[in-house]
Design a protein around this motif. Sequence first.
Motif, short mmCIF file in Angstrom:
data_model
loop_
_atom_site.label_atom_id
_atom_site.label_comp_id
_atom_site.label_asym_id
_atom_site.label_seq_id
_atom_site.Cartn_x
_atom_site.Cartn_y
_atom_site.Cartn_z
N UNK A 1 30.00 -6.03 64.33
CA UNK A 1 28.65 -6.34 63.88
C UNK A 1 28.65 -7.02 62.52
N UNK B 1 15.27 0.28 72.06
CA UNK B 1 15.23 -0.70 70.99
C UNK B 1 16.43 -1.65 71.11
N UNK B 2 17.59 -1.07 71.36
CA UNK B 2 18.80 -1.89 71.45
C UNK B 2 18.74 -2.85 72.63
N UNK C 1 31.73 -1.54 63.66
CA UNK C 1 30.97 -2.12 62.55
C UNK C 1 31.53 -3.49 62.17
N UNK D 1 18.25 7.99 63.08
CA UNK D 1 18.39 6.54 63.20
C UNK D 1 17.08 5.81 63.42
N UNK D 2 15.99 6.57 63.45
CA UNK D 2 14.68 5.94 63.54
C UNK D 2 13.95 6.13 62.22
N UNK E 1 23.94 -5.51 70.43
CA UNK E 1 23.11 -4.43 69.90
C UNK E 1 23.97 -3.20 69.71
N UNK E 2 23.45 -2.29 68.92
CA UNK E 2 24.25 -1.11 68.64
C UNK E 2 23.37 0.12 68.68
N UNK F 1 20.79 5.48 54.78
CA UNK F 1 20.09 6.14 55.88
C UNK F 1 20.45 5.47 57.19
N UNK F 2 20.55 6.30 58.23
CA UNK F 2 20.96 5.77 59.52
C UNK F 2 20.01 4.71 60.03
N UNK F 3 18.71 4.90 59.75
CA UNK F 3 17.79 3.93 60.33
C UNK F 3 17.82 2.60 59.59
N UNK F 4 18.27 2.61 58.35
CA UNK F 4 18.44 1.34 57.64
C UNK F 4 19.66 0.61 58.23
N UNK F 5 20.70 1.38 58.47
CA UNK F 5 21.88 0.83 59.14
C UNK F 5 21.49 0.29 60.51
N UNK F 6 20.65 1.05 61.22
CA UNK F 6 20.22 0.63 62.55
C UNK F 6 19.41 -0.66 62.46
N UNK G 1 16.08 4.76 70.88
CA UNK G 1 17.13 3.90 70.29
C UNK G 1 17.68 2.94 71.33
N UNK H 1 23.50 9.34 65.64
CA UNK H 1 22.51 10.32 65.22
C UNK H 1 21.10 9.88 65.59
N UNK I 1 29.12 -5.46 59.73
CA UNK I 1 28.32 -4.59 58.88
C UNK I 1 29.20 -3.78 57.94
N UNK J 1 19.74 -2.92 60.22
CA UNK J 1 20.71 -3.97 59.95
C UNK J 1 21.39 -4.40 61.24
N UNK J 2 21.72 -3.41 62.05
CA UNK J 2 22.40 -3.71 63.32
C UNK J 2 21.49 -4.46 64.27
N UNK J 3 20.18 -4.41 64.01
CA UNK J 3 19.25 -5.16 64.85
C UNK J 3 18.97 -6.53 64.26
N UNK J 4 19.64 -6.85 63.17
CA UNK J 4 19.51 -8.19 62.62
C UNK J 4 18.39 -8.37 61.62
N UNK K 1 23.46 4.29 67.64
CA UNK K 1 24.24 5.14 66.76
C UNK K 1 24.28 6.57 67.24
N UNK L 1 12.01 -5.16 66.50
CA UNK L 1 13.26 -5.76 66.97
C UNK L 1 12.97 -6.96 67.87
N UNK M 1 23.06 -10.26 65.66
CA UNK M 1 22.84 -8.81 65.69
C UNK M 1 21.52 -8.49 66.35
N UNK M 2 21.55 -7.57 67.26
CA UNK M 2 20.30 -7.16 67.88
C UNK M 2 19.88 -8.10 68.99
#
Lengths: 354, 314
Positions: free
Chosen positions: A62, A174-175, A59, A109-110, A100-101, B201-206, A171, A105, A64, B208-211, A103, A123, A95-96
């Motif tokens: 990133x 997407x990454x 993190x 994560x979607x 890319x990252x 939430x994980x997808x909000x974090x995700x 995921x 879960x 974050x 963020x990780x996508x910019x 996760x 993205x 980022x992205x």
Amino acid sequence: MTTVSRSVGPLLEIQGLKTHFFTQDGTVRAVDGVSFQIGHAKTLGVVGESGCGKSITSLSVMRLIERPGKIVEGSIKLNGEDLLDKSDEEMRDIRGDQVSMIFQEPMTSLNPVFTCGEQISEAVQQHTAASRREGMDRAVEMLSLVGIPDAKRRAREYPHQLSGGMRQRVMIAMALSTDPDLLIADEPTTALDVTIQAQILELMRDLREKNRMAIMLITHDLGVVAEMVDEVVVMYAGKVVERGDVRTIFGNPHHPYTQGLLHSIPRLDERVDRLEVIKGTVPSPYNLPTGCLFKRRCPFRMPICDVAPPMRQIGEEHTSRCWLTPAGEAPEVGADPTPEEAEAAGEQLTVEPR
Amino acid sequence: MADRTYDDVTQLPVDDTEDIDRTEVRSYWQLARRRFVRHRLAVIGAITLAVLIIAAAVVPLVVENATGVDINKSFAAAEIVDEEGNLVLALLGYSRTGINMFTQLMAATATSLMIGFAAVLIIVFIGVVIGAVAGYAGGWVDNLLMRVVDIALSMPGLFIIIAFVAFWGASIWTIILAIGITGWTTAARLVRAEFLSLREADYVQAARALGASPRRIILRHMLPPALAPIIVAASLGVADSVVLEAALSFLGFGIGAEQASLGTLLNVAFEYLNREPYLVLFPSIVLILIVLAANFLGDGMRDALDPRQRVEQQ
């Protein structure tokens, strides 16, 4: 993505990274002086128990880290540019796009209210001048690339309509949709069952070759590490304790912690009544021991362990944070750290008041 | 069957595409509509509310002099067309003073509903903005805004509104504004709570990780999932606002007779409770219908809009 900087130096170079959390109960040094690098198109495995700082390291890359956490020291260079000097806007572009990252879960994560296609498309649109339509086309392309059958249809489906393995594929799609140089995978297979795990790893290996992308794989599954990575970084209580290429780490581990980790893998070819474990637990982040952080659990504990060991060269491309000699023997009784070593241990030699 | 071996089965010609699930893909809104339609009370609520809205909008327009007094018609029976052939829609007959009770009721319903919906717009707008900022920013911003909410909550709403109306006069707009700026606290708390959990939430974090930028995260990733509680709050808010306005008018602080609301009718009716008890009956029934319908509607929409809910197979 500048081709000029590609040839020079490693892709990612982390130098003395310290990420601390300033909580009401005191400062937690979640990541405390971590250094490692990842070459272009290489795979690095970051291994360690829960809470050792693996995820915080990723993190941090990133940027974050959220309050009360803060990156207090160090540098994170991507293609030679320090990410810690970037503004928030510049960081969002990176980022992205370059990094890319994915996760742990896939189930959560979607975003449940958008279709898979829309999320991938988002993205893509974020980082390229692509229109909605082009984004969706790219999404379908990526979905079939990650092995989702009937991608056109799946792109119009919502995450809850897919299984866990499928979602992790989404995921990954997407990454990878923006062709990143570095993919950070934070325990990408932990939440999946074993057959799906193998498929996902296979997929990642495949895509790594195709896209010439580096992967930073964070995991506590040593089987995954053995299968996937070129180099291994073992972390313990916020510090790197051993680093080397994957053969050395598995064949000739030096640090007692690494040895313990390897020993605690259950084996199929031996009959064992009890699994071997590393005794004790990870020290509380509020109350770290002085000297070597592993000493309370270490079977080789020596008097010198009250002095924090520096990273010491064990072999070529193999370093370990332990006072044991490269051959794994105790140093001569009463031996003091050499002046260079004492200096390398630096501030850790002084006991901090608590 | 029994002498068939596993090998026989695996050697069967397999069409590779056979496994692909070909059921039709439905969009979020299609699914939501299906779930809503299954919710019988919600559908009844929606229809009731729709009928009331349409009637309230149309009746005063098609009937001339909908709220007028005609002493010659005192206690006249129900009629749709009067003796001169004009459309009067006096379905409930005439009161002692010769008021067409049905058209008057519909005109009052229109006023009440308009106040209810307009006030809710204000409530939702303020509530969502404050709740979203507090929930997304967290930290001292959250603390500050929530203390503002506490202060707003600690003041008795009705008295603030009365003071407000006393100060600026009792027009429809001052009442809408007064209800709006005193009623947003619950909505703000709801949205904040939702945002606080969505932030992690994980997808909000995700995202963020996508910019994704904060604006994008709030608008695309946090607001839509938070929509369900907002809609529920809004539909309950309509009911609350209508009741609040009725209370205000009943107490005599609301709108005067010239643009009577349901509360005004009740206020007037209360004076004649002994002689004409039925005057209280009809506005009360409409009020209850609005409140019940809005509640059922909100309930149904909450279930329908929750993407995690599935349409049960039948």
